[in-house]
Design a protein around this motif. Structure first.
Motif, mmCIF file in Angstrom:
data_model
loop_
_atom_site.group_PDB
_atom_site.id
_atom_site.type_symbol
_atom_site.label_atom_id
_atom_site.label_comp_id
_atom_site.label_asym_id
_atom_site.label_seq_id
_atom_site.Cartn_x
_atom_site.Cartn_y
_atom_site.Cartn_z
ATOM 1 N N SER A 162 0.796 -1.229 0.000
ATOM 2 C CA SER A 162 0.000 0.000 0.000
ATOM 3 C C SER A 162 0.828 1.279 0.000
ATOM 4 N N ASP A 163 2.140 1.185 -0.295
ATOM 5 C CA ASP A 163 2.904 2.412 -0.493
ATOM 6 C C ASP A 163 2.472 3.021 -1.827
ATOM 7 N N GLY A 164 2.847 4.265 -2.047
ATOM 8 C CA GLY A 164 2.396 4.967 -3.235
ATOM 9 C C GLY A 164 2.713 4.254 -4.531
ATOM 10 N N ASP A 165 3.950 3.821 -4.692
ATOM 11 C CA ASP A 165 4.349 3.168 -5.943
ATOM 12 C C ASP A 165 3.566 1.878 -6.180
ATOM 13 N N SER A 166 3.335 1.103 -5.123
ATOM 14 C CA SER A 166 2.591 -0.157 -5.269
ATOM 15 C C SER A 166 1.151 0.091 -5.693
ATOM 16 N N VAL A 168 0.024 2.730 -7.364
ATOM 17 C CA VAL A 168 0.048 3.195 -8.750
ATOM 18 C C VAL A 168 0.203 2.017 -9.704
ATOM 19 N N THR A 169 1.098 1.081 -9.367
ATOM 20 C CA THR A 169 1.297 -0.102 -10.207
ATOM 21 C C THR A 169 0.017 -0.912 -10.328
ATOM 22 N N MET A 170 -0.682 -1.089 -9.214
ATOM 23 C CA MET A 170 -1.926 -1.862 -9.256
ATOM 24 C C MET A 170 -2.948 -1.181 -10.158
ATOM 25 N N ILE A 171 -3.095 0.131 -10.047
ATOM 26 C CA ILE A 171 -4.083 0.855 -10.847
ATOM 27 C C ILE A 171 -3.708 0.861 -12.323
ATOM 28 N N GLU A 172 -2.436 1.112 -12.615
ATOM 29 C CA GLU A 172 -2.020 1.292 -14.008
ATOM 30 C C GLU A 172 -1.768 -0.026 -14.746
ATOM 31 N N LEU A 175 -5.343 -3.338 -12.594
ATOM 32 C CA LEU A 175 -6.785 -3.109 -12.547
ATOM 33 C C LEU A 175 -7.311 -2.614 -13.887
ATOM 34 N N GLU A 176 -8.430 -3.133 -14.307
ATOM 35 C CA GLU A 176 -9.090 -2.628 -15.503
ATOM 36 C C GLU A 176 -10.165 -1.604 -15.155
ATOM 37 N N ALA A 177 -10.460 -1.476 -13.883
ATOM 38 C CA ALA A 177 -11.489 -0.536 -13.433
ATOM 39 C C ALA A 177 -11.056 0.901 -13.688
ATOM 40 N N THR A 178 -11.998 1.725 -14.081
ATOM 41 C CA THR A 178 -11.710 3.137 -14.324
ATOM 42 C C THR A 178 -12.050 4.012 -13.117
ATOM 43 N N ASN A 179 -12.630 3.412 -12.071
ATOM 44 C CA ASN A 179 -13.053 4.199 -10.907
ATOM 45 C C ASN A 179 -12.127 4.023 -9.703
ATOM 46 N N ALA A 180 -10.930 3.464 -9.918
ATOM 47 C CA ALA A 180 -9.950 3.323 -8.834
ATOM 48 C C ALA A 180 -9.031 4.531 -8.812
ATOM 49 N N VAL A 181 -8.897 5.149 -7.640
ATOM 50 C CA VAL A 181 -8.049 6.320 -7.447
ATOM 51 C C VAL A 181 -7.231 6.107 -6.173
ATOM 52 N N ILE A 182 -6.514 7.146 -5.737
ATOM 53 C CA ILE A 182 -5.671 7.020 -4.542
ATOM 54 C C ILE A 182 -6.042 8.071 -3.507
ATOM 55 N N CYS A 183 -6.079 7.645 -2.254
ATOM 56 C CA CYS A 183 -6.220 8.535 -1.102
ATOM 57 C C CYS A 183 -4.842 8.699 -0.480
ATOM 58 N N ILE A 199 3.746 12.079 -2.743
ATOM 59 C CA ILE A 199 2.802 12.941 -3.462
ATOM 60 C C ILE A 199 3.072 12.880 -4.961
ATOM 61 N N GLU A 200 4.336 13.007 -5.335
ATOM 62 C CA GLU A 200 4.676 13.016 -6.758
ATOM 63 C C GLU A 200 4.429 11.656 -7.404
ATOM 64 N N SER A 201 4.631 10.591 -6.647
ATOM 65 C CA SER A 201 4.447 9.257 -7.236
ATOM 66 C C SER A 201 2.979 8.939 -7.487
ATOM 67 N N VAL A 202 2.074 9.469 -6.641
ATOM 68 C CA VAL A 202 0.649 9.148 -6.792
ATOM 69 C C VAL A 202 -0.126 10.238 -7.536
ATOM 70 N N ALA A 203 0.561 11.281 -7.960
ATOM 71 C CA ALA A 203 -0.093 12.502 -8.451
ATOM 72 C C ALA A 203 -1.169 12.254 -9.503
ATOM 73 N N GLU A 204 -0.905 11.383 -10.465
ATOM 74 C CA GLU A 204 -1.852 11.190 -11.574
ATOM 75 C C GLU A 204 -3.154 10.523 -11.136
ATOM 76 N N HIS A 205 -3.145 9.904 -9.968
ATOM 77 C CA HIS A 205 -4.331 9.187 -9.492
ATOM 78 C C HIS A 205 -4.856 9.760 -8.173
ATOM 79 N N LEU A 206 -4.285 10.867 -7.729
ATOM 80 C CA LEU A 206 -4.631 11.446 -6.434
ATOM 81 C C LEU A 206 -6.006 12.116 -6.495
#
Length: 277
Positions: A162-166, A168-172, A175-183, A199-206
């Motif tokens: 559940s670190d930021g990079d992990s 992001v990897t799961m989402i990108e 996962l095929e879901a389009t409704n997954a984001v990051i808190c 912050i910078e690592s999760v930025a695109e999904h934040l």
């Protein structure tokens, strides 16, 4: 940009209208409801309908719902049995997903932006954190949340999946879901390392945040500026990545909630000043 408070502040009590009125009374616009049945019974349609009335009466928006992570919460920060979607035992995993579905009933009745989910449990709790099990669960939760119109926000928490990079990897990648984001949980990110890097690592999904502070050793959930997080740098980085969403304070009840909210109000003013530059 808006500011909110999680009902985590009153987690060891049954949620009431007075709690929401107190949050609104300190000028906050939004709230995140912590879905723990001893705090708020998300299995009860009448309780959800009552919550909708309380929100309307206090003028608060329901920003998010925090998915269940424990069966109960009692005074003295005593947690009941964990509810985890990261266990490899399929019966337990499915039972946890069933609880997530029940908690989504809040968002089915009251419009919300985020459904915040933990992948497993913090490492310090000693539970199992199976990435395979967590991934299967999140796939199911995303499918359940899609018709509700709420984003599934995977929270940055201190465990290896559940670190930021992990996340992001799961989402990108997975996962095929389009409704997954990051808190982005600032306190958790600080415990795991460098907040600006996260912050910078999760930025695109934040899409949402949990705002609290600590002294670098344990998950204290302090009011910002009471711990060791460098908020000047953290907020500058949030500006850099273009975040203009909700700053949601997830604070521990370390004393009088009114005093904590008063400090949170002052912290908000400092945030607004820093973010104005």
């Amino acid at each position: 940009m808006r500011f909110g408070v999680s009902t985590h502040l009153f987690h060891d009590q049954r949620l009431s209208r007075a709690h929401l009125a107190q949050i609104a009374g300190y000028g906050f616009e939004a709230v995140e409801v912590f879905a723990t049945r001893s705090h708020f019974d998300y299995h009860d349609p009448a309780a959800i309908a009552q919550l909708a009335e309380w929100l309307k009466e206090t003028g608060l928006a329901l920003h998010g719902v925090h998915a269940p992570i424990a069966e109960s919460m009692a005074a003295g920060d005593r947690w009941g049995a964990a509810i985890s979607i990261g266990v490899s035992d399929n019966a337990r995993r499915q039972a946890a997903v069933k609880e997530m579905d029940a908690a989504l009933n809040i968002a089915r009745q009251i419009e919300a932006s985020a459904f915040v989910v933990h992948l497993g449990t913090p490492t310090v709790q000693g539970g199992e954190n199976s990435r395979t099990a967590a991934f299967r669960s999140i796939e199911e939760i995303c499918r359940l949340a899609e018709p509700v119109g709420v984003a599934v926000a995977l929270e940055v928490i201190p465990n290896p999946i559940s670190d930021g990079d992990s996340l992001v990897t799961m989402i990108e990648r997975d996962l095929e879901a389009t409704n997954a984001v990051i808190c982005l949980d600032f306190g958790h990110a600080f415990l795991m390392g460098d907040v600006p890097d996260t912050i910078e690592s999760v930025a695109e999904h934040l899409a949402t945040t949990h705002v609290h502070d600590n002294k670098g050793k344990k998950d204290d959930h302090l009011v910002p500026f009471e711990g060791r997080i460098n908020w000047d740098v953290a907020l500058m980085t949030m500006q850099k990545v273009g975040y203009d969403g909700t700053y949601l304070m997830e604070l521990a009840n370390t004393g009088d909630p009114g005093e904590i909210l008063k400090k949170a109000q002052a912290a908000r003013a400092r945030f607004e000043k820093l973010l104005a530059y």
